[in-house]
Scaffold this active site. Structure first.
Site, PDB file in Angstrom:
ATOM      1  N   LYS A 172       0.836  -1.207   0.000  1.00 37.21           N
ATOM      2  CA  LYS A 172       0.000   0.000   0.000  1.00 37.21           C
ATOM      3  C   LYS A 172       0.875   1.264   0.000  1.00 37.21           C
ATOM      4  O   LYS A 172       2.092   1.181   0.247  1.00 37.21           O
ATOM      5  CB  LYS A 172      -0.906  -0.007   1.241  1.00 37.21           C
ATOM      6  CG  LYS A 172      -0.121   0.101   2.539  1.00 37.21           C
ATOM      7  CD  LYS A 172      -0.997  -0.140   3.763  1.00 37.21           C
ATOM      8  CE  LYS A 172      -0.169  -0.056   5.023  1.00 37.21           C
ATOM      9  NZ  LYS A 172      -0.850  -0.644   6.185  1.00 37.21           N
TER      10      LYS A 172
ATOM     11  N   TYR B 154      18.004  29.007   8.061  1.00 38.99           N
ATOM     12  CA  TYR B 154      16.907  29.729   8.704  1.00 38.99           C
ATOM     13  C   TYR B 154      17.032  29.701  10.219  1.00 38.99           C
ATOM     14  O   TYR B 154      17.292  28.646  10.803  1.00 38.99           O
ATOM     15  CB  TYR B 154      15.561  29.121   8.310  1.00 38.99           C
ATOM     16  CG  TYR B 154      15.167  29.435   6.897  1.00 38.99           C
ATOM     17  CD1 TYR B 154      14.895  30.739   6.508  1.00 38.99           C
ATOM     18  CD2 TYR B 154      15.057  28.420   5.947  1.00 38.99           C
ATOM     19  CE1 TYR B 154      14.530  31.033   5.209  1.00 38.99           C
ATOM     20  CE2 TYR B 154      14.685  28.702   4.645  1.00 38.99           C
ATOM     21  CZ  TYR B 154      14.421  30.017   4.274  1.00 38.99           C
ATOM     22  OH  TYR B 154      14.066  30.311   3.003  1.00 38.99           O
TER      23      TYR B 154
HETATM   24  C1  PLP Z   1      -0.001  -1.774   6.721  1.00 40.89           C
HETATM   25  C2  PLP Z   1      -0.612  -3.047   7.190  1.00 40.89           C
HETATM   26  C3  PLP Z   1       0.162  -4.192   7.336  1.00 40.89           C
HETATM   27  C4  PLP Z   1       1.677  -4.203   7.190  1.00 40.89           C
HETATM   28  O1  PLP Z   1       2.277  -3.614   8.298  1.00 40.89           O
HETATM   29  P1  PLP Z   1       3.868  -3.641   8.522  1.00 40.89           P
HETATM   30  O2  PLP Z   1       4.040  -3.149   9.893  1.00 40.89           O
HETATM   31  O3  PLP Z   1       4.449  -2.725   7.510  1.00 40.89           O
HETATM   32  O4  PLP Z   1       4.299  -5.038   8.316  1.00 40.89           O
HETATM   33  C5  PLP Z   1      -0.480  -5.371   7.651  1.00 40.89           C
HETATM   34  N1  PLP Z   1      -1.823  -5.399   7.828  1.00 40.89           N
HETATM   35  C6  PLP Z   1      -2.609  -4.312   7.727  1.00 40.89           C
HETATM   36  C7  PLP Z   1      -4.071  -4.407   7.955  1.00 40.89           C
HETATM   37  C8  PLP Z   1      -2.019  -3.091   7.412  1.00 40.89           C
HETATM   38  O5  PLP Z   1      -2.789  -1.997   7.323  1.00 40.89           O
END
Ligand code: PLP
Length: 357
Positions: free
Chosen positions: A35, A254
């Site tokens: 994702k 800055y």
């Molecule tokens: C993002 C996500 C994962 C993966 O998480 P990691 O900590 O990157 O392994 C797994 N399950 C769900 C439902 C998620 O939203």
């Protein structure tokens, strides 16, 4: 002159990390979580490199459709599920597997016509984000399992909230609740994210759902991906766009928050917070110049960051790359300087605007 910020991607590292995940969870199948543009690494490239996975998972339907448009044929699980008829029609076309986490999604599936989906019913075991409460679960399960739109058994899913704290009793309590609530049901089960699959073997179940580990990064505060036998996938570099000398007492950037205590060589790297290099990084944050460590000084600007290069053995050249994180400089270390998580830094890298090696 080289003016490009590059988020170089190592496809072999992806493949190595997937093998490490399989070694660690040998009895589970792998749903590779890609994702959010594969955590900033580039969605399609990640999917191609990780083609040996058993399934992919994305949160939003746009990414699932982009994967299909790129010819990715592997099963894809939509972690947030569908929200309306248009999503459902697109999910049908793209043969997506659907997470179902609220009653509205059951109603959508009831009206799905002849389409059929593999579904994952989500139980909320304490994350309190998505999913049915244990008290609501039996009714949701019964309703869903009766629908003709559901192909095969209803599969079962939950998510741990504290798995990155090794030994946390929260994971144990969540797993017990998951097992108790789903006991005797025929579907496949999935619970573990990266941290849980690594450090909470009881939680591995039929399918593990790693994200971070696949990018070669540790989910734990006290280790790096390298410590876990992983290889970082991203190598983030930016060019040196200027160099100058400061006399003792001169200040940088800055707010003038950093003052040279002696004659100092400064290099300016062409990367800043608009590129995903956080403004919250303090003076002293490490970078790499030709394999040597140096430190940033002063405040990170929108598109520039100053580096004290006085201690380097080799003089700095305009155009040469500075590594902000990568195989030689763990993103976990940089993130901790910002008081941020490596997830946040990686996702902040909008790769589409960057060059590739
Ligand atoms: C993002 C996500 C994962 C993966 O998480 P990691 O900590 O990157 O392994 C797994 N399950 C769900 C439902 C998620 O939203």
């Amino acid at each position: 002159m080289n003016r490009m910020i590059r988020a170089g991607i190592d496809a072999d590292a992806y493949r190595h990390n997937l093998r490490r995940v399989r070694e660690r969870a040998p009895r589970s199948r792998v749903m590779a979580v890609i994702k959010s543009d594969a955590y900033g690494h580039g969605l399609i490239e990640a999917a191609r490199a990780l083609e040996a996975t058993d399934a992919f998972a994305v949160a939003r339907i746009g990414e699932a459709l982009a994967l299909r448009a790129a010819g990715i044929a592997c099963p894809i699980v939509l972690l947030e599920g569908v929200f309306d008829q248009a999503d459902l029609a697109a999910a049908t076309q793209a043969s997506l597997e659907l997470v179902v986490h609220m009653p509205q999604q059951i109603e959508l599936l009831r009206a799905a016509g002849s389409a059929q989906f593999r579904v994952w019913l989500k139980l909320d075991t304490g994350m309190n984000r998505l999913g049915f409460k244990p008290s609501e679960f039996p009714e949701a399960y019964t309703a869903l399992s009766r629908l003709s739109a559901v192909r095969g058994a209803v599969n079962l899913l939950t998510h741990f909230s504290c798995a990155d704290e090794p030994g946390s009793m929260t994971s144990t309590a969540q797993l017990n609740l998951f097992e108790r609530t789903t006991r005797g049901l025929p579907g496949e089960r999935s619970a573990a994210n990266s941290a849980a699959l690594w450090d909470f073997p009881q939680g591995r179940a039929d399918w593990v759902r790693p994200g971070l580990l696949l990018y070669g990064v540790s989910p734990f505060a006290d280790s790096t991906g390298k410590d876990l036998g992983l290889l970082p996938v991203m190598n983030l570099t930016a060019p040196v766009i200027a160099a100058k000398q400061l006399a003792a007492g001169e200040r940088v950037g800055y707010g003038g928050i950093w003052t040279a205590s002696h004659n100092t060589h400064i290099a300016i790297a062409g990367i800043g917070y608009s590129d995903g290099y956080p403004r919250s990084l303090p003076s002293g944050t490490p970078v790499l110049l030709h394999e040597e460590r140096a430190s940033i000084v002063g405040r990170v600007s929108m598109g520039m960051t100053a580096i004290d290069v006085s201690a380097l053995d080799v003089p700095v050249q305009i155009g040469e790359p500075v590594c902000l994180w990568g195989p030689g400089l763990p993103v976990e270390q940089v993130a901790s300087k910002a008081g941020a998580s490596p997830y946040e830094l990686l996702c902040g890298i909008g790769r589409s605007s960057y060059g590739r090696p």
